[in-house]
Scaffold this motif. Structure first.
Motif, PDB file in Angstrom:
ATOM      1  N   GLN A   1      16.557  -3.249  -0.318  1.00  0.00           N
ATOM      2  CA  GLN A   1      15.893  -1.946   0.150  1.00  0.00           C
ATOM      3  C   GLN A   1      14.704  -2.020   0.660  1.00  0.00           C
ATOM      4  O   GLN A   1      13.692  -2.642  -0.139  1.00  0.00           O
ATOM      5  CB  GLN A   1      16.119  -0.997  -1.162  1.00  0.00           C
ATOM      6  N   ASN A   2      14.346  -1.319   1.650  1.00  0.00           N
ATOM      7  CA  ASN A   2      12.936  -1.188   2.286  1.00  0.00           C
ATOM      8  C   ASN A   2      12.622   0.140   2.133  1.00  0.00           C
ATOM      9  O   ASN A   2      13.452   1.062   2.801  1.00  0.00           O
ATOM     10  CB  ASN A   2      12.842  -1.865   3.575  1.00  0.00           C
ATOM     11  N   CYS A   3      11.622   0.791   1.395  1.00  0.00           N
ATOM     12  CA  CYS A   3      11.463   2.130   1.222  1.00  0.00           C
ATOM     13  C   CYS A   3       9.827   2.390   1.659  1.00  0.00           C
ATOM     14  O   CYS A   3       8.836   1.727   1.293  1.00  0.00           O
ATOM     15  CB  CYS A   3      11.365   2.455  -0.362  1.00  0.00           C
ATOM     16  N   SER A   4       9.714   3.665   2.059  1.00  0.00           N
ATOM     17  CA  SER A   4       8.547   4.187   2.509  1.00  0.00           C
ATOM     18  C   SER A   4       8.243   5.241   1.411  1.00  0.00           C
ATOM     19  O   SER A   4       8.797   6.079   1.173  1.00  0.00           O
ATOM     20  CB  SER A   4       8.425   5.134   3.639  1.00  0.00           C
ATOM     21  N   ARG A   5       7.041   4.923   0.357  1.00  0.00           N
ATOM     22  CA  ARG A   5       6.707   5.794  -0.827  1.00  0.00           C
ATOM     23  C   ARG A   5       6.261   7.153  -0.381  1.00  0.00           C
ATOM     24  O   ARG A   5       6.512   8.321  -0.914  1.00  0.00           O
ATOM     25  CB  ARG A   5       5.812   5.159  -1.579  1.00  0.00           C
TER      26      ARG A   5
ATOM     27  N   THR B   1       0.663  -1.429  -0.154  1.00  0.00           N
ATOM     28  CA  THR B   1      -0.061   0.058   0.070  1.00  0.00           C
ATOM     29  C   THR B   1       0.961   1.216  -0.131  1.00  0.00           C
ATOM     30  O   THR B   1       0.667   2.174  -1.106  1.00  0.00           O
ATOM     31  CB  THR B   1      -0.970  -0.035   1.045  1.00  0.00           C
ATOM     32  N   ASP B   2       1.731   1.323   0.865  1.00  0.00           N
ATOM     33  CA  ASP B   2       2.648   2.528   0.871  1.00  0.00           C
ATOM     34  C   ASP B   2       4.102   2.142   1.148  1.00  0.00           C
ATOM     35  O   ASP B   2       4.824   3.137   1.456  1.00  0.00           O
ATOM     36  CB  ASP B   2       2.078   3.355   2.158  1.00  0.00           C
TER      37      ASP B   2
END
Length: 146
Positions: free
Chosen positions: A94-98, A74-75
């Motif tokens: 990589q772990n990202c918060s859009r 979702t995000d």
């Protein structure tokens, strides 16, 4: 007796050299990796594949091509990126918060001269309209390698 003493001293010296050589610890070095992705493919399973180029500066000085496979939620997004340079490859997760356009990266494996490379740090992402025409996304990864 003299021959035995010489043999024992040589054996001790060789052992000491091997032990101290194995215990060397490399200090972390600051580095920046800038990835510029110019193509994006939407796969049948809903994942994305991005291709482009990268440039690494600081402690890691190289450049080449990269392929990023992305799974979206979702995000947030989870990415596996394979960076190919002239002397080998290295892979990051990589772990990202859009919503925040930020994330974290870790080097998880490598080949060639990057076989024992480790590193991690924060990253930022930029998407259109904040990137040049023809560019899909630019990621800037900063942190330390060792």
């Amino acid at each position: 007796m003299k021959m035995q003493l010489t043999s024992i001293l040589l054996l001790m010296g060789a052992s000491f050299s091997m032990i101290t050589g194995c215990n060397k610890h490399q200090e972390p070095v600051d580095t920046t990796i800038t990835e510029t992705f110019t193509t994006k493919t939407i796969n049948k399973d809903g994942t994305l594949t991005w291709t482009g180029t990268f440039t690494a500066t600081g402690g890691l000085k190289t450049s080449g091509t990269d392929v990023m496979n992305t799974r979206l939620t979702t995000d947030s997004s989870f990415c596996i990126v394979v960076l190919t340079a002239p002397n080998g490859t290295f892979t990051t997760h990589q772990n990202c918060s859009r919503p925040n356009m930020t994330g974290h990266w870790d080097i998880v494996s490598g080949t060639g001269i990057y076989m024992f490379l480790h590193g991690s740090g924060p990253l930022t992402m930029m998407f259109p309209p904040n990137v040049p025409i023809g560019v899909q996304v630019i990621e800037t990864e900063t942190g330390e390698i060792f």
